[in-house]
Design a protein around this motif. Sequence first.
Motif, short mmCIF file in Angstrom:
data_model
loop_
_atom_site.label_atom_id
_atom_site.label_comp_id
_atom_site.label_asym_id
_atom_site.label_seq_id
_atom_site.Cartn_x
_atom_site.Cartn_y
_atom_site.Cartn_z
N ALA A 1 4.54 -4.30 -9.47
CA ALA A 1 4.94 -4.32 -8.07
C ALA A 1 5.01 -2.90 -7.53
CB ALA A 1 6.29 -5.01 -7.92
N ALA A 2 4.34 -2.67 -6.42
CA ALA A 2 4.30 -1.35 -5.81
C ALA A 2 5.17 -1.31 -4.56
CB ALA A 2 2.88 -0.96 -5.45
N SER A 3 5.84 -0.20 -4.34
CA SER A 3 6.64 -0.02 -3.14
C SER A 3 6.52 1.43 -2.68
CB SER A 3 8.10 -0.39 -3.38
OG SER A 3 8.66 0.43 -4.39
N GLY A 4 6.98 1.69 -1.46
CA GLY A 4 6.86 3.03 -0.91
C GLY A 4 5.60 3.16 -0.07
N ARG A 5 4.91 4.28 -0.19
CA ARG A 5 3.73 4.56 0.63
C ARG A 5 2.49 3.89 0.05
NH1 ARG A 5 4.21 8.82 4.19
NH2 ARG A 5 2.02 9.40 3.93
N THR A 6 2.57 2.58 -0.08
CA THR A 6 1.47 1.85 -0.72
C THR A 6 0.21 1.84 0.14
OG1 THR A 6 2.31 -0.22 0.20
CG2 THR A 6 3.02 0.37 -2.02
N PHE A 7 0.34 2.06 1.46
CA PHE A 7 -0.83 2.05 2.32
C PHE A 7 -1.79 3.17 1.99
CE2 PHE A 7 0.41 5.73 4.73
CZ PHE A 7 1.79 5.72 4.68
N SER A 8 -1.27 4.19 1.27
CA SER A 8 -2.12 5.33 0.93
C SER A 8 -2.92 5.11 -0.36
CB SER A 8 -1.25 6.58 0.77
OG SER A 8 -0.40 6.46 -0.35
N THR A 9 -2.66 4.02 -1.06
CA THR A 9 -3.36 3.80 -2.32
C THR A 9 -4.67 3.05 -2.10
OG1 THR A 9 -2.17 1.75 -2.76
CG2 THR A 9 -1.22 3.77 -3.62
N TYR A 10 -5.70 3.49 -2.79
CA TYR A 10 -7.02 2.88 -2.68
C TYR A 10 -7.21 1.78 -3.70
CZ TYR A 10 -12.13 2.61 -2.58
OH TYR A 10 -13.41 2.17 -2.49
N ALA A 11 -6.59 1.97 -4.86
CA ALA A 11 -6.75 1.00 -5.95
C ALA A 11 -5.55 1.09 -6.88
CB ALA A 11 -8.03 1.31 -6.73
N MET A 12 -5.47 0.11 -7.76
CA MET A 12 -4.45 0.09 -8.80
C MET A 12 -5.14 -0.05 -10.15
SD MET A 12 -1.51 0.33 -7.27
CE MET A 12 -0.33 -0.33 -8.44
N GLY A 13 -4.59 0.61 -11.13
CA GLY A 13 -5.20 0.54 -12.45
C GLY A 13 -4.18 0.25 -13.53
N GLN B 1 5.41 8.94 -1.57
CA GLN B 1 5.72 8.49 -2.92
C GLN B 1 5.44 6.99 -3.05
OE1 GLN B 1 6.92 10.09 -5.64
NE2 GLN B 1 6.97 12.13 -4.69
N VAL B 2 5.01 6.63 -4.23
CA VAL B 2 4.79 5.22 -4.56
C VAL B 2 5.57 4.91 -5.82
CG1 VAL B 2 3.11 3.47 -5.20
CG2 VAL B 2 2.50 5.22 -3.51
N GLN B 3 6.33 3.84 -5.78
CA GLN B 3 7.07 3.42 -6.96
C GLN B 3 6.39 2.18 -7.55
OE1 GLN B 3 8.93 3.82 -3.85
NE2 GLN B 3 8.95 5.96 -4.45
N LEU B 4 6.30 2.16 -8.87
CA LEU B 4 5.63 1.07 -9.57
C LEU B 4 6.56 0.51 -10.64
CD1 LEU B 4 2.20 2.86 -10.08
CD2 LEU B 4 2.80 1.24 -8.28
N VAL B 5 6.65 -0.80 -10.69
CA VAL B 5 7.49 -1.45 -11.69
C VAL B 5 6.67 -2.53 -12.39
CG1 VAL B 5 9.57 -2.78 -12.12
CG2 VAL B 5 9.58 -1.01 -10.35
N GLU B 6 6.49 -2.35 -13.70
CA GLU B 6 5.75 -3.33 -14.49
C GLU B 6 6.70 -4.34 -15.12
OE1 GLU B 6 3.67 0.68 -15.78
OE2 GLU B 6 5.71 -0.03 -15.51
N SER B 7 6.17 -5.51 -15.40
CA SER B 7 6.94 -6.53 -16.12
C SER B 7 5.97 -7.46 -16.82
CB SER B 7 7.84 -7.32 -15.17
OG SER B 7 7.07 -7.98 -14.19
#
Length: 126
Positions: A23-35, A1-7
């Motif tokens: 800001a991303a937290s959790g299994r962020t190592f599995s993400t290739y990109a952010m959009g 799981q990846v948690q994302l919090v915008e501000s």
Amino acid sequence: QVQLVESGGGLVQAGDSLRLSCAASGRTFSTYAMGWFRQAPGKEREFVAAITWRNGATYYSDSVQGRFTLSRDNAKNTVYLQLNSLRPEDTAVYYCAAYNRYGVGWLRTAEGYDYWGQGTQVTVSS
């Protein structure tokens, strides 16, 4: 799981600037990109920009190219969307999302993203 919090959203006038953070937290190592996507009332959710974690390659929609800038801080697992020269048509809820596919083929489509933030409102008055 990846948690994302915008501000960083808010109410501004046309021509002003804002900076959104995700800001991303959790299994962020599995993400290739952010959009980033946005959705205005009565409209479809649309792609705004994306950035890859590894080399920082950026992708923008035609409507924001040259006005918005996306950057990342790998140490903080945070991406920043700088919104300049804002227009009333930029008014929308802006969503941050995590892209877990390999390669950029799905980068501009919402279907390519597995995790989404709660959204932050950007309102631009004329």
